[in-house]
Scaffold this motif. Sequence first.
Motif, PDB file in Angstrom:
ATOM      1  N   UNK A 113      22.428  64.825  -6.421  1.00  0.00           N
ATOM      2  CA  UNK A 113      23.251  64.925  -5.210  1.00  0.00           C
ATOM      3  C   UNK A 113      22.601  64.143  -4.071  1.00  0.00           C
ATOM      4  N   UNK A 114      23.412  63.527  -3.250  1.00  0.00           N
ATOM      5  CA  UNK A 114      22.894  62.771  -2.117  1.00  0.00           C
ATOM      6  C   UNK A 114      22.635  61.305  -2.426  1.00  0.00           C
ATOM      7  N   UNK A 115      22.816  60.893  -3.694  1.00  0.00           N
ATOM      8  CA  UNK A 115      22.725  59.486  -4.014  1.00  0.00           C
ATOM      9  C   UNK A 115      21.453  58.994  -4.674  1.00  0.00           C
ATOM     10  N   UNK A 116      20.541  59.871  -5.055  1.00  0.00           N
ATOM     11  CA  UNK A 116      19.332  59.428  -5.762  1.00  0.00           C
ATOM     12  C   UNK A 116      19.629  59.326  -7.259  1.00  0.00           C
ATOM     13  N   UNK A 117      19.053  58.299  -7.891  1.00  0.00           N
ATOM     14  CA  UNK A 117      19.179  58.113  -9.337  1.00  0.00           C
ATOM     15  C   UNK A 117      17.785  57.890  -9.902  1.00  0.00           C
ATOM     16  N   UNK A 118      17.531  58.413 -11.094  1.00  0.00           N
ATOM     17  CA  UNK A 118      16.254  58.165 -11.750  1.00  0.00           C
ATOM     18  C   UNK A 118      16.495  57.788 -13.206  1.00  0.00           C
ATOM     19  N   UNK A 119      15.575  56.987 -13.732  1.00  0.00           N
ATOM     20  CA  UNK A 119      15.600  56.517 -15.112  1.00  0.00           C
ATOM     21  C   UNK A 119      14.231  56.806 -15.698  1.00  0.00           C
ATOM     22  N   UNK A 120      14.194  57.302 -16.922  1.00  0.00           N
ATOM     23  CA  UNK A 120      12.933  57.422 -17.651  1.00  0.00           C
ATOM     24  C   UNK A 120      13.231  57.148 -19.113  1.00  0.00           C
ATOM     25  N   UNK A 121      12.250  56.527 -19.808  1.00  0.00           N
ATOM     26  CA  UNK A 121      12.470  56.268 -21.222  1.00  0.00           C
ATOM     27  C   UNK A 121      11.289  56.750 -22.053  1.00  0.00           C
ATOM     28  N   UNK A 122      11.485  56.746 -23.352  1.00  0.00           N
ATOM     29  CA  UNK A 122      10.493  57.266 -24.279  1.00  0.00           C
ATOM     30  C   UNK A 122       9.219  56.420 -24.292  1.00  0.00           C
ATOM     31  N   UNK A 155      19.012  59.230 -17.837  1.00  0.00           N
ATOM     32  CA  UNK A 155      19.395  58.929 -16.460  1.00  0.00           C
ATOM     33  C   UNK A 155      19.774  60.225 -15.770  1.00  0.00           C
ATOM     34  N   UNK A 156      19.428  60.324 -14.502  1.00  0.00           N
ATOM     35  CA  UNK A 156      19.787  61.492 -13.702  1.00  0.00           C
ATOM     36  C   UNK A 156      20.432  61.009 -12.410  1.00  0.00           C
ATOM     37  N   UNK A 157      21.588  61.551 -12.100  1.00  0.00           N
ATOM     38  CA  UNK A 157      22.289  61.231 -10.850  1.00  0.00           C
ATOM     39  C   UNK A 157      22.238  62.478  -9.989  1.00  0.00           C
ATOM     40  N   UNK A 194      34.616  54.410  -8.473  1.00  0.00           N
ATOM     41  CA  UNK A 194      33.674  54.051  -9.529  1.00  0.00           C
ATOM     42  C   UNK A 194      32.254  54.230  -9.005  1.00  0.00           C
ATOM     43  N   UNK A 195      31.299  54.371  -9.911  1.00  0.00           N
ATOM     44  CA  UNK A 195      29.916  54.579  -9.504  1.00  0.00           C
ATOM     45  C   UNK A 195      29.197  53.230  -9.429  1.00  0.00           C
ATOM     46  N   UNK A 196      28.456  53.041  -8.333  1.00  0.00           N
ATOM     47  CA  UNK A 196      27.655  51.832  -8.124  1.00  0.00           C
ATOM     48  C   UNK A 196      26.189  52.247  -8.124  1.00  0.00           C
ATOM     49  N   UNK A 197      25.393  51.567  -8.938  1.00  0.00           N
ATOM     50  CA  UNK A 197      23.982  51.911  -9.109  1.00  0.00           C
ATOM     51  C   UNK A 197      23.121  50.727  -8.696  1.00  0.00           C
ATOM     52  N   UNK A 198      22.047  51.010  -7.982  1.00  0.00           N
ATOM     53  CA  UNK A 198      21.052  49.976  -7.675  1.00  0.00           C
ATOM     54  C   UNK A 198      19.677  50.582  -7.935  1.00  0.00           C
ATOM     55  N   UNK A 245      30.677  66.014 -13.021  1.00  0.00           N
ATOM     56  CA  UNK A 245      30.167  65.821 -14.378  1.00  0.00           C
ATOM     57  C   UNK A 245      28.658  65.579 -14.396  1.00  0.00           C
ATOM     58  N   UNK A 246      28.122  64.920 -13.385  1.00  0.00           N
ATOM     59  CA  UNK A 246      26.695  64.598 -13.366  1.00  0.00           C
ATOM     60  C   UNK A 246      25.827  65.742 -12.859  1.00  0.00           C
ATOM     61  N   UNK A 247      26.417  66.679 -12.139  1.00  0.00           N
ATOM     62  CA  UNK A 247      25.639  67.777 -11.552  1.00  0.00           C
ATOM     63  C   UNK A 247      24.938  68.575 -12.650  1.00  0.00           C
ATOM     64  N   UNK A 248      23.630  68.676 -12.540  1.00  0.00           N
ATOM     65  CA  UNK A 248      22.801  69.438 -13.479  1.00  0.00           C
ATOM     66  C   UNK A 248      22.916  68.945 -14.916  1.00  0.00           C
ATOM     67  N   UNK A 249      23.126  67.654 -15.100  1.00  0.00           N
ATOM     68  CA  UNK A 249      23.235  67.075 -16.428  1.00  0.00           C
ATOM     69  C   UNK A 249      22.302  65.897 -16.602  1.00  0.00           C
ATOM     70  N   UNK A 250      22.042  65.549 -17.841  1.00  0.00           N
ATOM     71  CA  UNK A 250      21.256  64.384 -18.213  1.00  0.00           C
ATOM     72  C   UNK A 250      22.168  63.421 -18.952  1.00  0.00           C
ATOM     73  N   UNK A 251      22.136  62.152 -18.576  1.00  0.00           N
ATOM     74  CA  UNK A 251      22.845  61.106 -19.306  1.00  0.00           C
ATOM     75  C   UNK A 251      21.798  60.433 -20.187  1.00  0.00           C
ATOM     76  N   UNK A 252      22.041  60.382 -21.493  1.00  0.00           N
ATOM     77  CA  UNK A 252      21.073  59.808 -22.423  1.00  0.00           C
ATOM     78  C   UNK A 252      21.693  58.667 -23.210  1.00  0.00           C
TER      79      UNK A 252
END
Length: 130
Positions: free
Chosen positions: A55-64, A51-53, A80-84, A33-40
């Motif tokens: 492949x390989x475990x990198x996550x990024x956040x950006x806001x307006x 938010x972007x998840x 379940x997904x664990x985020x740090x 579900x996260x592949x090539x998608x944006x979570x807003x």
Amino acid sequence: MKMSTFVLACTVLLAAALPAHALILQGDRFVTAMKDNTVSGRTAPGTAYNLYFLPGGAATYSDAAGHRESGSWRLDRVGDVCVSWHGNAALPAGCYSVRANGRSLVWGNDSTHTDEMLRGAVTNAFLPVR
């Protein structure tokens, strides 16, 4: 045998507690579900974020408002997904169950519940102001 029966029973009970159209995104379902998608979504004060998840475990956040943060994600033993987040991020970290209903996502754990949207593409645009 006892463990697989227990897991099956828990899955059935959890599925019965959710609306019929909600899908639990655990393990491979989350990854797909996260592949090539944006979570807003929106922060409590109303700032739009993405938010972007990756492949390989990198996550990024950006806001307006221009805040950007990098972090990592992994799947726990139940899927379940664990985020740090790196640095002194004020972003919520921890493990979350994720449910999808169409493009709507609900992330939850014992202390946090958020409603977000799966946008269907990687985008730098933010949700419009409500």
